[in-house]
Write an enzyme that holds these catalytic residues in place. Structure first.
Site, short mmCIF file in Angstrom:
data_model
loop_
_atom_site.label_atom_id
_atom_site.label_comp_id
_atom_site.label_asym_id
_atom_site.label_seq_id
_atom_site.Cartn_x
_atom_site.Cartn_y
_atom_site.Cartn_z
N GLU A 32 -19.60 -8.87 8.51
CA GLU A 32 -20.70 -8.21 9.21
C GLU A 32 -21.69 -9.22 9.79
OE1 GLU A 32 -19.05 -5.39 6.15
OE2 GLU A 32 -19.76 -7.47 6.10
N LYS A 92 0.84 -1.19 0.00
CA LYS A 92 0.00 0.00 0.00
C LYS A 92 0.88 1.25 0.00
CE LYS A 92 -4.32 -1.50 2.16
NZ LYS A 92 -5.25 -1.28 3.29
N ARG A 122 -25.83 -5.81 5.44
CA ARG A 122 -25.27 -7.11 5.07
C ARG A 122 -25.55 -8.18 6.13
NH1 ARG A 122 -19.41 -6.67 2.57
NH2 ARG A 122 -20.39 -7.72 0.83
#
Length: 622
Positions: free
Chosen positions: A361, A276, A389
């Site tokens: 979730e 990243k 979700r």
């Protein structure tokens, strides 16, 4: 920018010589940094996928071959290379291009993404469709390591692995591992070997030629040899041919490997390792800080923010620490949103009571339910859009059993630059229909703190919704005080019009009420609704107006209408809220104004519906 300016579609990219691709990557990375620093947006993840994006479009015949980008915030290079370079200045702005893939934006955006872990399922559907239609095309799912923590990704792997005659490639973008140069060289060799025709042919010949005991011995040796150097076993057990890991910034490794994979049949799994923030030292050093920055000077980097109003996220984070110090039963749960949900300090102070369950979730909600059955007090910090979700778990595993779980719903209502995929427009409608639920909407920072305490003390499932960003600057009391459940309050006394406002719309409604000389009520509770206050307002006023930053259909206004109907009260009622459409990205204030939910718009809607209402004469006979 000589090379980049010549690329307006991947077909032009594929005309470049291999030697030109590394210079192109440097140009693209520089353009990305310069562009995002001027508009804001996701930076670290996009700097990390420059070479991978170039390699995929160079090897595969896009858009004929389909690429599905998981989560989608890593697609800026993809957008630039697919004809949207000149539109990057409008990224995530009103009427500009989205920060995520959108099918209506480009034929190269094959599937709309923004929530994680959907790419393998979608790409598998595309691969199966090609097989059914007799079309030769590849479907590629690019999924991040974080997204592999979600069950949906493994559901898709489980389904895909038994389907041999499909052209499906899953690319795992692993940006949490570093490859030293020697390991990278070894992995390059192994990746080429394992993706090559000789290796694939040898396996097939072995299956048909070798006698049983010898074949079994060869198979065991192959699995053992690969298992010593690569984490292949799990994915191969799913039925995928595992290749990698390889250096995701090494085009001389990526391109030959992808070219070899392109010739193979059946489900393929390529493991690439990226960094990243690659190429920008400040982002490499702190990829979290540079994950989704606003505008900044790339030379200086992101400077410490000046002190401003307290955000609702900070209100929650401070409350969580205060309540945890008061009650040792409290446990905090987040589905991979520690920073976004304001739980950094909580983790530092109460590490044994902090649980980041990954992008899962569904699991987070049922996990909370399990904790609640044992007498603990779980607080699930989750964005409104992500609780969608876990709706079955919310109903079946928490509410049905009336378990004591508090849901802190951040980003309720419109969210600005992230757009429709992240907007929390539906939680009022989908929560208030669930039995046992208490649903609150905070009108300011202090009330948010009080509501969190109220929901925490309630013996059953409760939710507090609050918007993104800062509030109105209300003074926040230190005490952990609660509110009487199901009771609103009058904020302003007026004449013939009564505005019943919910959450973030209270302050705007007060301004509109001043202009119209209207009564304004802060309803506070969506469920249980303060029916007595509704009845009183209906009795004392000629017209009723409800205002909410949520979907009109099934929302708080609908709750008021239902209450009036149940009481047999007929009263002109105007319901204001978010219309029945998806609302794009842009400045939050401008978006609210566009749907008539700023103070000016609220007043205008009331005038249009009820005209210039005359002040009501109320006779007091006492």
């Amino acid at each position: 920018m000589n090379l980049l300016e010549t690329i307006n579609e991947p077909a032009e990219l594929r005309k470049l010589a291999r030697a030109q691709l590394t210079p192109l990557a440097h140009e693209l990375r520089h353009f990305l940094l310069d562009s995002v620093s001027k508009t804001g947006g996701h930076l670290s993840s996009n700097l990390g996928t420059v070479e991978l994006t170039i390699a995929l479009h160079y090897v595969f015949n896009t858009p004929h071959d389909r690429i599905v980008w998981d989560v989608g915030h890593q697609t800026y290079s993809h957008k630039i290379l697919t004809g949207r370079r000149d539109q990057m200045h409008s990224l995530r702005q009103l009427n500009g291009i989205s920060g995520f893939p959108r099918r209506d934006e480009s034929e190269y955006d094959t599937f709309g993404t923004a929530h994680s872990s959907t790419s393998i399922s979608a790409a598998l559907g595309m691969a199966q469709a090609a097989k059914i239609k007799g079309e030769h095309r590849h479907a590629i799912a690019v999924i991040g390591d974080g997204s592999m923590t979600a069950g949906m990704a493994f559901e898709a792997l489980n389904n895909a692995g038994v389907q041999e005659d499909i052209n499906l490639l899953v690319v795992l973008n692993d940006n949490d591992m570093s490859i030293s140069p020697p390991v990278g060289a070894l992995n390059r060799y192994l990746a080429r070997l394992m993706s090559g025709q000789f290796y694939a042919a040898a396996k097939n010949v072995g299956k048909s030629v070798l006698p049983g005991p010898v074949l079994e011995l060869a198979k065991r040796f192959e699995e053992h040899a690969k298992g010593m150097v690569v984490p292949a076993t799990m994915f191969e057990e799913f039925g995928f041919n595992y290749i990698g890991p390889i250096d995701g910034h090494d085009l001389d490794s990526l391109i030959p490997t992808l070219e070899n994979i392109k010739k193979l049949k059946g489900p393929q799994f390529l493991h690439v390792v990226t960094k990243k923030g690659q190429g920008y030292k400040l982002a490499e050093a702190d990829p979290v800080l540079y994950h989704g920055p606003g505008k900044f000077n790339p030379t200086e980097g992101i400077l410490p923010a000046k002190a401003g109003k307290t955000t609702y996220t900070e209100v929650f984070g401070n409350w969580l620490c205060d309540m945890a110090a008061f009650d040792k039963r409290l446990v905090g749960i987040t589905p991979a949103m520690r920073e976004g949900s304001g739980m950094v300090r909580f983790e530092e102070q109460f590490p044994d009571r902090y649980f980041d369950v990954g992008i899962a979730e569904q699991h987070s909600v049922t996990f909370a339910g399990g904790l609640a059955t044992e007498g603990l007090k779980p607080v699930v910090a989750i964005y409104s859009t992500f609780l969608q979700r876990a709706y079955d778990q919310l109903i079946h595993d928490v509410a049905l059993q009336n378990l004591d779980v508090l849901f802190a719903l951040d980003r309720a209502g419109l969210v600005g630059a992230d757009g429709a995929t992240h907007a929390g427009n539906y939680d009022i409608a989908y929560l208030r229909c669930i039995p046992n639920m208490v649903v609150m909407a905070a009108s300011d920072e202090n009330e948010c703190r009080q509501m969190l305490s109220t929901g925490y003390q309630y013996k059953g499932p409760a939710a507090v919704r609050y918007p993104r960003g800062a509030g109105i600057g209300a003074v926040i009391e230190k005490e952990l005080t609660t509110l009487p459940i199901g009771k609103g309050e009058i904020k302003r006394q007026g004449a013939s019009v009564a505005i019943l406002a919910f959450g973030s719309m209270v302050a705007r409604s007060v301004v509109a009420g001043e202009e119209l000389n209207a009564t304004v009520a802060n309803m506070r509770f969506i469920k249980p609704l303060d029916v007595e206050l509704v009845k009183q307002l209906a009795q004392d006023h000629d017209y009723l107006v409800t205002v909410e930053e949520g979907a009109v259909m099934g929302g708080a206004g609908s709750a008021v209408a239902e209450a009036l109907a149940a009481e047999g009260i007929q009263k002109p009622l105007l319901i204001l809220g978010l219309p029945d459409k998806f609302i794009d990205h842009g400045d939050p204030a401008a978006l609210l104004a566009s749907v008539g939910l700023d103070a000016k718009g609220i007043a205008a809607s009331i005038r249009q519906r009820f005209g210039a209402a005359e002040p009501r004469l109320v006779v007091n006979n006492t």
